[in-house]
Scaffold this motif. Structure first.
Motif, short mmCIF file in Angstrom:
data_model
loop_
_atom_site.label_atom_id
_atom_site.label_comp_id
_atom_site.label_asym_id
_atom_site.label_seq_id
_atom_site.Cartn_x
_atom_site.Cartn_y
_atom_site.Cartn_z
N ASP A 4 35.40 41.77 44.93
CA ASP A 4 36.23 41.34 43.79
C ASP A 4 35.45 40.48 42.79
OD1 ASP A 4 38.44 42.68 44.70
OD2 ASP A 4 39.23 40.94 45.79
N GLY A 5 34.18 40.79 42.62
CA GLY A 5 33.38 40.04 41.64
C GLY A 5 32.93 38.67 42.12
N ASN A 48 35.04 35.77 37.89
CA ASN A 48 34.57 36.94 38.64
C ASN A 48 34.43 38.16 37.72
OD1 ASN A 48 37.35 37.24 38.24
ND2 ASN A 48 37.61 38.49 40.08
N THR A 49 33.82 37.95 36.55
CA THR A 49 33.68 39.04 35.57
C THR A 49 32.67 40.08 36.05
OG1 THR A 49 32.09 37.60 34.49
CG2 THR A 49 34.30 37.65 33.56
N SER A 50 32.75 41.26 35.47
CA SER A 50 31.85 42.35 35.88
C SER A 50 30.40 42.03 35.52
CB SER A 50 32.27 43.65 35.18
OG SER A 50 31.19 44.54 35.16
C1 LIG Z 1 38.69 39.30 39.68
O1 LIG Z 1 39.68 38.85 40.56
C2 LIG Z 1 40.97 39.37 40.29
C3 LIG Z 1 41.96 38.67 41.19
O2 LIG Z 1 41.51 38.71 42.53
C4 LIG Z 1 40.95 40.88 40.51
O3 LIG Z 1 42.19 41.44 40.20
C5 LIG Z 1 39.90 41.49 39.59
O4 LIG Z 1 39.74 42.87 39.86
C6 LIG Z 1 38.54 40.81 39.82
N1 LIG Z 1 37.58 41.28 38.83
C7 LIG Z 1 36.46 41.94 39.15
C8 LIG Z 1 35.59 42.33 38.00
O5 LIG Z 1 36.17 42.24 40.28
#
Ligand SMILES: *[C@@H]1O[C@H](CO)[C@@H](O)[C@H](O)[C@H]1NC(C)=O
Ligand SMILES: *[C@@H]1O[C@H](CO)[C@@H](O)[C@H](O)[C@H]1NC(C)=O
Ligand SMILES: *[C@@H]1O[C@H](CO)[C@@H](O)[C@H](O)[C@H]1NC(C)=O
Ligand SMILES: *[C@@H]1O[C@H](CO)[C@@H](O)[C@H](O)[C@H]1NC(C)=O
Ligand SMILES: *[C@@H]1O[C@H](CO)[C@@H](O)[C@H](O)[C@H]1NC(C)=O
Ligand SMILES: *[C@@H]1O[C@H](CO)[C@@H](O)[C@H](O)[C@H]1NC(C)=O
Ligand SMILES: *[C@@H]1O[C@H](CO)[C@@H](O)[C@H](O)[C@H]1NC(C)=O
Ligand SMILES: *[C@@H]1O[C@H](CO)[C@@H](O)[C@H](O)[C@H]1NC(C)=O
Ligand SMILES: *[C@@H]1O[C@H](CO)[C@@H](O)[C@H](O)[C@H]1NC(C)=O
Ligand SMILES: *[C@@H]1O[C@H](CO)[C@@H](O)[C@H](O)[C@H]1NC(C)=O
Length: 575
Positions: free
Chosen positions: A413-414, A492-494
């Motif tokens: 999840d980043g 948690n950005t890409s």
């Molecule tokens: C960041 O975290 C949120 C909540 O857990 C999630 O929905 C999202 O997909 C995540 N973003 C990435 C780029 O993994």
């Protein structure tokens, strides 16, 4: 009409476009050996730098420890007898790692202006080493090339880190300047090729990166070399930790993993690897010179191959592939053809991440022959490609007391799940990782379930417990592991998000500050003291000193205690 004027402008520019000093040039050799075996130890210029640097770092450490509110601890008498050393490592992860890392760097920086609460200001000034890989190499490369600029200053600087436009579209709506940027980059890369050097997409990528990160340098860093870093004022005065960027060797069509990768370090003084597969270094400023057993073949040497943007591009070559997504109608012919060469040839395309260093400074160098030594070109890739996304290897070779391991990886999840730590732990048991001891860590599931990623965690708190790993237990640093976590911003950005509004840029940085400072001390008033306890611990252990009660309690809170999370087995028996 507009289009005709544009074409005219571009054609005129193309005729007069200059290669701006990107291409390496021939110079008279500085004399002496330019390559060396890694075996005797560290580079002598680095040792000399540290000899001048350490007294300054130690004085700053005294200031930090005095301000850290350590109870029952005599800072001065301790430092009279002990010499703790600190390394700081910034992981990869594109802009996410750059910006989160910038906030973490700010939290360690005494120059950061803090309104309320407290960061860990002074650690940066007390440190011996600062390393970066991929997105972390953009951070380290950019700050050290700009004289160890503070993040406060950088945020208010209206030229550096203007992230509103993508790296590939730096000038945004300014179509003319954008076209001219690619024309200049094309000319620069072409000039390198015409000077007789192999080129790769990494040259184009490194030049594009430099518009963001070396903005203030002449011609956006076209002729700024990594060996020039030592000439920045803060380095000339020994006020700055010694910088190291990382990459990994990968001969085309081979795979690298943590157990057998050849980890390369790039310092302002030398490039090479302590890995037993290479065990050699060459002088950074003369890389590109054909060497024979470390000596130049004749009195002509190469200068300028060590372009700082090219090194940052090498460390982040995972991103090379995005160059293929540039709208090719806006590219000059040379770049269009060059890039199409990658698109059309599947074999070339599958190795798009390699940066070419030709001639290979290590070609047929001494020791056991390996694919890297057998190749006339040295192929390097993104420092994170072997899974060790935190640049710890070269710091582990330098026997520091403590390392800040900033993990801004995207494992789940980043966010990180400790994978990079596990990879570095595992490596010590392979041939490549010999003499690189690293403390015990648990598996990824335990990292998550035991909350080792949701707050700072110390590993290797007790050197006496490391005897099964190495006889030299005090040379294994204590690791302060700090994983990315969203506090005030969804950090948690890409990894491949290459554009941030200025306000999101600053929010990412603020969130990074919050991670490293534990919400500016709000989550633990003693956080600054606990970090102090970690910094002094190895030296205390060497001297057989007990911890103070305060430090003992800190270690209870922050040390991983050796447990792992056992999944409760599901009971299917009754169903
Ligand atoms: C960041 O975290 C949120 C909540 O857990 C999630 O929905 C999202 O997909 C995540 N973003 C990435 C780029 O993994
Ligand atoms: C931005 O930073 C660079 C490097 O420190 C400096 O040369 C330049 O003057 C700064 N610009 C502004 C507007 O502060
Ligand atoms: C180092 O910096 C000084 C002052 O900034 C400059 O005059 C000198 O030419 C530089 N030296 C090199 C080798 O770049
Ligand atoms: C490293 O290990 C991987 C996986 O076992 C293997 O595919 C690769 O060929 C190895 N590389 C080298 C250089 O030994
Ligand atoms: C020096 O060696 C280089 C590389 O082998 C070669 O290209 C160059 O022509 C040589 N120069 C002289 C003066 O012999
Ligand atoms: C431009 O790129 C497209 C898509 O990759 C490709 O099909 C096309 O041949 C390219 N055009 C030129 C003129 O290179
Ligand atoms: C680090 O420690 C090891 C083992 O004690 C020693 O062999 C090595 O020379 C040391 N390296 C440095 C750079 O001090
Ligand atoms: C981890 O943190 C969560 C949320 O704060 C908490 O519910 C859980 O008990 C913690 N687990 C451990 C092992 O400390
Ligand atoms: C440190 O490790 C040693 C060896 O495993 C053990 O005997 C000792 O009790 C440990 N000390 C602490 C404070 O945990
Ligand atoms: C102590 O050492 C043992 C192996 O001897 C290891 O399994 C355990 O995880 C270590 N504990 C810590 C806290 O590192």
């Amino acid at each position: 009409m507009f289009f005709c004027v544009l074409l005219f402008l571009i054609n005129t520019h193309a005729i007069f476009a200059k290669s701006n000093g990107y291409a390496p040039v021939k110079v008279k050799c500085p004399g002496g050996k330019l390559g060396r075996s890694a075996s005797p130890g560290l580079n002598e210029n680095e040792i000399a730098y540290m000899q001048s640097r350490y007294p300054i770092a130690k004085k700053n450490l005294a200031d930090y420890l005095h301000s850290a509110m350590l109870y029952d601890f005599e800072v001065n008498s301790f430092l009279d007898r002990a010499s703790p050393t600190i390394g700081i490592a910034f992981s990869g992860g594109g802009y996410r790692a750059l910006l989160t890392g910038a906030g973490e760097y700010a939290a360690l920086d005494a120059r950061t202006h803090i309104l309320q609460g407290t960061g860990l200001g002074g650690i940066l000034q007390s440190s011996s080493y600062i390393s970066g890989l991929s997105g972390g190499a953009w951070l380290v490369g950019s700050v050290v090339s700009n004289d160890l600029i503070s993040i406060d200053e950088l945020i208010h600087n209206n030229t550096l880190w203007q992230t509103t436009n993508s790296i590939l579209n730096y000038f945004g709506d300014n179509i003319v300047d954008q076209l001219l940027m690619w024309i200049d980059i094309g000319e620069q890369v072409r000039a390198k090729q015409e000077a007789g050097f192999s080129i790769s997409i990494t040259d184009v990528w490194g030049r594009a990166l430099s518009y963001q990160f070396l903005t203030n340098k002449k011609d956006y860093g076209a002729e700024y070399r990594f060996s020039d870093v030592m000439n920045e004022t803060n380095f000339r005065n020994y006020y700055a930790p010694f910088p190291i960027l990382l990459a990994v060797g990968r001969v085309p069509d081979t795979t690298v993993i943590n157990l057998n990768s050849t980890v390369f370090s790039f310092t302002p003084f030398e490039v090479g690897s302590e890995s037993p597969y290479l065990n050699s270094f060459v002088e950074t400023g003369s890389i590109g010179t054909l060497l024979d057993n470390g000596y130049p073949q004749n009195s002509t040497c190469i200068k300028g191959f060590d372009n700082a943007g090219f090194f940052m591009g090498t460390s982040s070559s995972l991103f090379n592939a995005i160059i293929l997504s540039i709208d090719n109608t806006t590219l000059p012919e040379f770049l269009k053809d060059f890039i199409n060469g990658y698109i059309l040839d599947p074999i070339v395309k599958s190795n798009i991440d390699v940066a070419k260093y030709n001639p290979n400074p290590f070609y047929q160098s001494q020791g056991p022959q390996t694919p890297i030594k057998a190749s006339k070109t040295l192929y390097l890739v993104d420092g994170g490609e072997d899974g060790q996304n935190i640049p710890l290897e070269p710091i582990l070779k330098r026997n520091v007391s403590v390392v800040f391991a900033f993990d801004n990886s995207a494992d789940i999840d980043g966010l990180p799940d400790g994978t990079s730590m596990v990879k570095t732990y595992e490596r010590q048991f392979s041939v490549a990782g010999v003499n690189t001891p690293f403390p015990y860590v648990p598996d990824q599931n335990s990292f998550l379930k035991l909350n080792l990623t949701s707050r700072p965690t110390f590993f290797g708190c007790n050197a006496s417990n490391l005897t099964a790993l190495t006889p030299n237990v005090f040379d294994v640093p204590l690791i302060i592991y700090i994983a990315n976590k969203p506090y005030s911003f969804a950090s948690n950005t890409s990894t491949f998000k290459l554009l941030y509004s200025m306000s999101n840029r600053n929010s990412m940085i603020t969130n990074g500050f919050e991670i490293a400072s534990m919400l500016n001390g709000a989550l633990d008033e003693e956080w600054k003291a606990c970090v102090g306890c970690a910094i002094i611990r190895r030296e205390q252990e060497k001297m057989g000193l007990e911890q103070t009660e305060q430090c003992r309690l800190c270690f209870e809170r922050y040390c991983w205690n050796g447990t792992i999370h056992e999944e409760k087995p599901l009971n299917y028996a009754c169903s």
